[in-house]
Design a protein around this motif. Structure first.
Motif: not given
Length: 67
Positions: A38-58
């Protein structure tokens, strides 16, 4: 597609966290396997999500940047 990956990551993390409690300190086999998978899937899916979702760091400016 990114938000679908993010949803998958959230669900996988919730399942893994529930299995972590059921594994009783990794002494039971199947809840322990579910936790790791479950954690392996979660981290892999999160890495795929962060490729396309704009993520701004302030951040606040550092003292060196204040002039």
């Amino acid at each position: 597609m990114g938000y679908l990956y993010l949803s998958l990551a959230i669900v996988a993390e919730v399942v893994a966290t529930s299995a972590l409690n059921a594994s009783q300190g990794f002494t039971r086999l199947w809840p322990s396997v579910t936790t790791v998978v479950g954690y392996t899937i979660a981290f892999y899916a999160l890495s795929l999500a962060l490729r396309t979702i704009p993520c701004l760091l302030y951040t606040s400016p550092s003292p060196r940047d204040r002039g």
